[in-house]
Design an enzyme around this catalytic site. Structure first.
Site, mmCIF file in Angstrom:
data_model
loop_
_atom_site.group_PDB
_atom_site.id
_atom_site.type_symbol
_atom_site.label_atom_id
_atom_site.label_comp_id
_atom_site.label_asym_id
_atom_site.label_seq_id
_atom_site.Cartn_x
_atom_site.Cartn_y
_atom_site.Cartn_z
ATOM 1 N N ALA A 132 -8.558 47.303 92.861
ATOM 2 C CA ALA A 132 -6.981 47.325 92.328
ATOM 3 C C ALA A 132 -6.138 47.057 93.007
ATOM 4 O O ALA A 132 -5.462 47.717 93.827
ATOM 5 C CB ALA A 132 -7.154 49.094 91.952
ATOM 6 N N THR A 160 -0.957 47.831 105.338
ATOM 7 C CA THR A 160 -0.075 47.549 106.542
ATOM 8 C C THR A 160 0.212 49.119 107.359
ATOM 9 O O THR A 160 0.120 49.944 106.895
ATOM 10 C CB THR A 160 1.120 46.994 106.084
ATOM 11 O OG1 THR A 160 0.794 45.717 105.455
ATOM 12 C CG2 THR A 160 1.952 46.534 107.308
ATOM 13 N N GLN A 337 5.869 19.345 109.685
ATOM 14 C CA GLN A 337 5.858 17.832 109.336
ATOM 15 C C GLN A 337 6.991 17.184 110.328
ATOM 16 O O GLN A 337 6.836 16.022 110.932
ATOM 17 C CB GLN A 337 6.028 17.455 107.867
ATOM 18 C CG GLN A 337 5.976 16.155 107.550
ATOM 19 C CD GLN A 337 4.587 15.499 107.704
ATOM 20 O OE1 GLN A 337 3.467 16.203 107.471
ATOM 21 N NE2 GLN A 337 4.286 14.342 107.801
ATOM 22 N N GLU A 364 3.020 42.547 98.055
ATOM 23 C CA GLU A 364 3.945 43.297 97.092
ATOM 24 C C GLU A 364 3.965 42.446 95.710
ATOM 25 O O GLU A 364 4.953 42.514 95.014
ATOM 26 C CB GLU A 364 5.339 43.100 97.709
ATOM 27 C CG GLU A 364 5.438 43.469 99.241
ATOM 28 C CD GLU A 364 5.384 45.041 99.677
ATOM 29 O OE1 GLU A 364 4.525 45.567 98.759
ATOM 30 O OE2 GLU A 364 5.879 45.485 100.308
#
Length: 382
Positions: A132, A160, A337, A364
């Site tokens: 989920a 987290t 780069q 999120e």
């Protein structure tokens, strides 16, 4: 480069100056080493709490800063530019406090909110499960009322601060009534029956622990349910609207750091007798990077100002999250780069910025989900 900001008050300017001092002296010097060692900087969050930066958008009555969201987000951007793990951690902590601050009773807020936002405690947000993620309404962790307590069983994922947090804001199922069967709880991390699994081995944000979270007949007092039974998904989605703005601000901070690094390197690197920044091909690349940063910043500030004014901002939050995180991915890639071979080494932080940017497009709410939400907001009302 120091970004010149339009701030609503002298107090906000002072807060930003304090934030820049902490970012310069306490965060930036240790970010690379702690990320390389996968060390979580718990002491930094205590410092932020002691400095009054952990509760900026919350009421002064509970120890918060009572600052507009646009001020909090600009502080968050500065922190993320110095150290992404701390920026994301502050954003997650702020989101974990949101349900109690917005939907808790006066008694609940008076008892717990001061310590939650005062720097003593650190929060986690426990919504996602192994099956989920984007489909939050399908979560299966269950809370069963047993007298004056809920018995909670199930597993959460991608948490987290898992194993490091002092409290978790938890969404769990209290009935089988689909999306209306989910409730919100404030849980203490050290309570019996609550445990964290081993940290995930991630490509970036290695200083931030991300773990599964297990509930095995964990007992949570019924008085620490936030809102009524069945309000959990509504609370979770409301918290995510504000949390997406936090991630957008972090993304802009990361992109700004990558742009600053690229400009500094291109100004010093000499080829064919002049700095490479004077070659039009590179000039245009840097200009596009700068335009992306400025545009992304404008989207999160627009959404934050709508939030501060009490206007609907859900669609604008999704726009900001989408635009800012896509910009961060592109700008950090372009920074590698600009640095050429040096950008591909760990002698410079460009490669770390690029690795850290990727997850911003995922958590999120993935950027694909943001597009769904933005498109849904375009449909005519029925």
């Amino acid at each position: 480069m120091t970004v010149e900001r339009l701030l609503p008050s002298t107090e906000a300017a002072d807060l930003l100056a304090l934030t820049r001092e902490i970012a310069r002296d306490e965060l930036a010097p240790r970010a690379a080493a702690d990320e390389a060692a996968s060390e979580f900087p718990r002491d930094v969050f205590r410092l932020l709490g002691d400095s009054g930066l952990l509760g900026l958008p919350y009421p002064e009555a509970f120890g918060g800063g009572e600052q507009p969201y646009e001020v909090y987000l600009q502080v968050l951007e500065e922190i993320a530019a110095a150290w992404m793990t701390v920026g994301v951690g502050l954003s997650v902590h702020t989101m974990a406090c949101f349900p109690l601050a917005r939907f808790g009773t006066d008694e609940q807020r008076e008892e717990r909110l001061p310590e939650l936002i005062g720097g003593t405690l650190l929060g986690g947000y426990a919504l996602s499960e192994p099956h989920a993620g984007s489909d939050a309404a399908s979560l299966s962790t269950r809370a069963v009322l047993d007298g004056e307590e809920y018995a909670i069983n199930g597993a959460k994922s991608w948490i987290t601060h898992g194993g490091a947090a002092d409290f978790y804001t938890l969404m769990a199922r209290t009935s089988d009534d689909g999306p209306r069967g989910i409730s919100c709880f404030l849980t203490e991390a050290g309570a019996p029956g609550i445990s964290a699994g081993p940290p995930e081995h991630k490509m970036g944000l290695t200083g931030s622990p991300t773990t599964p979270l297990y509930f095995e007949d964990a007992r949570v007092p019924a008085r620490w349910r936030i809102g009524a039974e069945g309000d959990g998904l509504k609370i979770a989605l409301c918290a995510l609207d504000s949390g997406r703005l936090g991630i957008a601000a972090c993304a802009v901070g990361l992109a700004q750091a990558a742009l600053d690094l690229a400009v500094d390197y291109a100004s010093q690197r000499q080829q064919f007798g002049k700095p490479i920044i004077e070659f039009q091909g590179l000039e245009f690349l840097l200009a596009d990077m700068a335009a992306a940063v400025h545009t992304a910043r404008a989207t999160y500030l627009d959404a934050a100002r709508r939030r501060d004014a009490g206007l609907p901002f859900s669609q604008q939050a999704s726009v900001a999250k989408l635009a800012a995180t896509d910009a961060a991915m592109k700008v950090t890639t372009d920074a590698v780069q600009v640095l050429g071979g040096a950008g591909y080494t760990r002698d410079y932080p460009a490669e770390r910025y690029m690795r850290e940017a990727k997850v911003l497009q995922i958590f999120e709410g993935t950027n694909q989900i943001q597009r769904v939400l933005i498109a849904r907001g375009l449909r005519p009302a029925k």
